[in-house]
Design an enzyme around this catalytic site. Structure first.
Site, PDB file in Angstrom:
ATOM      1  N   GLU A  26       0.838  -1.212   0.000  1.00 23.43           N
ATOM      2  CA  GLU A  26       0.000   0.000   0.000  1.00 23.43           C
ATOM      3  C   GLU A  26       0.867   1.253   0.000  1.00 23.43           C
ATOM      4  O   GLU A  26       2.065   1.209   0.303  1.00 23.43           O
ATOM      5  CB  GLU A  26      -0.941   0.002   1.204  1.00 23.43           C
ATOM      6  CG  GLU A  26      -0.203  -0.013   2.524  1.00 23.43           C
ATOM      7  CD  GLU A  26      -0.888   0.812   3.599  1.00 23.43           C
ATOM      8  OE1 GLU A  26      -1.346   1.930   3.304  1.00 23.43           O
ATOM      9  OE2 GLU A  26      -0.925   0.339   4.748  1.00 23.43           O
ATOM     10  N   LYS A 160      -3.847  -1.457  13.990  1.00 22.09           N
ATOM     11  CA  LYS A 160      -3.100  -0.435  14.710  1.00 22.09           C
ATOM     12  C   LYS A 160      -3.546  -0.356  16.168  1.00 22.09           C
ATOM     13  O   LYS A 160      -4.721  -0.441  16.476  1.00 22.09           O
ATOM     14  CB  LYS A 160      -3.241   0.913  13.994  1.00 22.09           C
ATOM     15  CG  LYS A 160      -2.274   0.959  12.810  1.00 22.09           C
ATOM     16  CD  LYS A 160      -2.525   2.114  11.938  1.00 22.09           C
ATOM     17  CE  LYS A 160      -3.877   1.884  11.362  1.00 22.09           C
ATOM     18  NZ  LYS A 160      -4.300   2.726  10.327  1.00 22.09           N
TER      19      LYS A 160
HETATM   20  N1  PSU Z   1      -0.569   0.961   8.929  1.00 22.79           N
HETATM   21  C1  PSU Z   1       0.542   1.703   9.176  1.00 22.79           C
HETATM   22  N2  PSU Z   1       0.537   2.986   8.785  1.00 22.79           N
HETATM   23  C2  PSU Z   1      -0.530   3.543   8.098  1.00 22.79           C
HETATM   24  C3  PSU Z   1      -1.682   2.750   7.819  1.00 22.79           C
HETATM   25  C4  PSU Z   1      -1.637   1.468   8.272  1.00 22.79           C
HETATM   26  O1  PSU Z   1       1.504   1.182   9.752  1.00 22.79           O
HETATM   27  O2  PSU Z   1      -0.457   4.704   7.713  1.00 22.79           O
HETATM   28  C5  PSU Z   1      -2.844   3.300   7.013  1.00 22.79           C
HETATM   29  C6  PSU Z   1      -3.387   2.197   6.115  1.00 22.79           C
HETATM   30  O3  PSU Z   1      -3.356   2.661   4.794  1.00 22.79           O
HETATM   31  C7  PSU Z   1      -4.792   1.965   6.596  1.00 22.79           C
HETATM   32  C8  PSU Z   1      -5.148   3.343   7.046  1.00 22.79           C
HETATM   33  O4  PSU Z   1      -5.637   1.484   5.578  1.00 22.79           O
HETATM   34  O5  PSU Z   1      -3.963   3.749   7.754  1.00 22.79           O
HETATM   35  C9  PSU Z   1      -6.390   3.370   7.903  1.00 22.79           C
HETATM   36  O6  PSU Z   1      -6.853   4.680   7.978  1.00 22.79           O
HETATM   37  P1  PSU Z   1      -8.343   4.935   8.533  1.00 22.79           P
HETATM   38  O7  PSU Z   1      -8.279   4.566   9.973  1.00 22.79           O
HETATM   39  O8  PSU Z   1      -8.579   6.414   8.289  1.00 22.79           O
HETATM   40  O9  PSU Z   1      -9.241   4.060   7.713  1.00 22.79           O
END
Ligand code: PSU
Ligand code: MN
Length: 302
Positions: A26, A160
Site C-alpha cells: 500500500e 493499529k
Molecule cells: N498501517 C501503518 N501505517 C498507516 C496505515 C496502516 O503502519 O499509515 C494506514 C493504512 O493505509 C490503513 C489506514 O488502511 O492507515 C487506515 O486509515 P483509517 O483509519 O482512516 O481508515
C-alpha cells in the site's frame, strides 16, 4: 484478467502473465503514515525486501487519475514527496479517477485494486479498524468491510494499536474475515508483540499459510480476506506503559482539536512517534519489514 483501466508496470504485468509471485504494497503508509524523507527510503526498502523474498513488488497508488499497480522509481518518489497526494479509501477511487487526482491508497483501496489485478498476497503494517471512541464517532475504518468481500491474503502486524482491538476482532468475526496468527496464538498489537487477545488458528511457515489460501480457493470462498497476523519482533516492540500513556494524551488532543475522519489515523501515528522519541516509528518499521518479507515467501510458495 487484469482490468484495462488498471495500469500495470512492465515488471508486474510480466510476472502476472507468467504466473510468477507478486506482492501488493500500500502507499498510504508511505505518503501519510511515515515522516519525510525517511518514507521514501522505507518504500524502496520494502520493495527490495519483497524481491529478496522471491517476489515482484507491486506498490499501488493513483496518479493523475490512473490506478497504478507497480510504480517506477520516479512515481514512488512522487507518492513520497508530493504534498498534493491525497489519502484514498476504496470509496474515493472512482471520484479520484474522474477528477484526474493523485492519491495514496489505504489498505481498503489497495486490496480492492490488487484483487482486480489478480494479486493474491498483500503486505502492510497494521490494518485500520474500530476506533476507541466508536460509541461517539462511529469511526470504523473502511478497511474492515472491504476486506470482508475481497479474497486476498493480508500480511500485517494486526491492527493499529490506536484502535479498540477487542471491538475490531469482534467486527472481523462478524464480517467473516479469517485470521491466522503467524507463530503465535495471540493477536499481535502492532507496536506490541501481543494485544493479549487470542486467535483461533496458528500457522508457522509460509507453506502452511499457502495451504490455507489454497483451501480457500478450492472451496471457492468465502470471498473474504485472510489476515496473516505476524507480531513485530520482541526486541523492536514499544514499551507498553509508554505506549498507553502517549496514546491517551494524543487521543485527548484529537478530541480537543476536533480532528476527525481521515485525519485521525495519521495524526495519532505522528503524535506517537514524536512522543516516544521515534521508538514507535522503529517498531512500525520493524513490523512492515517483516511483513513484506513474509508476504513474498508466501507468494513464492503459492
Ligand atoms: N498501517 C501503518 N501505517 C498507516 C496505515 C496502516 O503502519 O499509515 C494506514 C493504512 O493505509 C490503513 C489506514 O488502511 O492507515 C487506515 O486509515 P483509517 O483509519 O482512516 O481508515
Ligand atoms: Mn476512520
Amino acid at each position: 484478467m487484469p482490468e484495462t483501466t488498471l495500469l500495470l508496470s512492465e515488471e508486474v504485468r510480466e510476472a502476472l502473465e507468467t504466473r510468477r509471485p507478486v506482492v501488493a504494497l500500500e502507499s498510504t503508509i508511505i505518503a501519510h503514515g511515515l515522516p519525510r524523507p525517511r518514507n521514501l527510503a522505507v518504500a524502496e526498502e520494502l520493495e527490495s525486501l519483497v524481491r529478496n523474498g522471491g517476489a515482484v513488488p507491486a506498490t499501488i497508488a493513483v496518479l493523475d487519475g490512473r490506478p497504478h499497480i507497480g510504480l517506477e522509481k520516479s512515481q514512488l518518489e512522487r507518492v513520497a514527496t508530493d504534498p498534493e497526494v491525497r489519502k484514498l479509501g476504496h470509496r474515493d477511487l472512482a471520484p479520484a479517477l474522474a477528477a484526474g487526482a493523485s492519491g495514496a491508497t489505504t489498505v481498503s483501496a489497495t486490496a480492492f485494486l490488487a484483487a482486480r489485478a489478480g494479486i493474491r498476497v498483500f503486505a502492510t503494517g497494521g490494518l485500520g479498524g474500530v476506533h476507541r471512541e466508536w460509541s461517539t464517532t462511529q469511526d470504523e475504518s473502511a478497511d474492515l468491510s472491504l476486506l470482508a468481500r475481497t479474497r486476498i491474503a493480508v500480511v500485517c502486524a494486526g491492527v493499529k494499536s490506536i484502535l479498540d482491538i477487542p471491538a475490531t476482532l469482534q467486527r472481523l468475526e462478524t464480517l467473516g474475515v479469517g485470521i491466522v496468527g503467524y507463530g503465535t496464538d495471540r493477536f499481535p498489537g502492532f507496536y506490541l508483540t501481543s494485544s493479549g487477545e487470542p486467535v483461533d488458528w496458528t500457522v508457522h511457515t509460509p507453506q502452511e499459510v499457502a495451504e490455507v489460501i489454497r483451501a480457500q480457493d478450492a472451496l471457492g470462498g468465502p470471498d473474504a480476506a485472510l489476515i496473516v497476523a505476524q507480531p513485530v519482533p520482541e526486541n523492536a516492540q514499544l514499551d507498553r506503559r509508554l505506549h498507553d500513556r502517549v496514546l491517551a494524551e494524543a487521543l485527548d488532543e484529537c478530541q480537543e482539536r476536533g480532528i476527525r475522519g481521515q485525519r485521525v489515523t495519521p495524526y495519532l501515528l505522528d503524535q506517537l512517534m514524536r512522543r516516544t522519541g521515534g521508538a514507535s516509528l522503529e517498531a512500525n518499521l520493524a513490523a512492515v519489514r517483516g511483513n513484506a518479507w513474509l508476504a513474498a515467501r508466501i507468494a513464492a510458495v503459492l
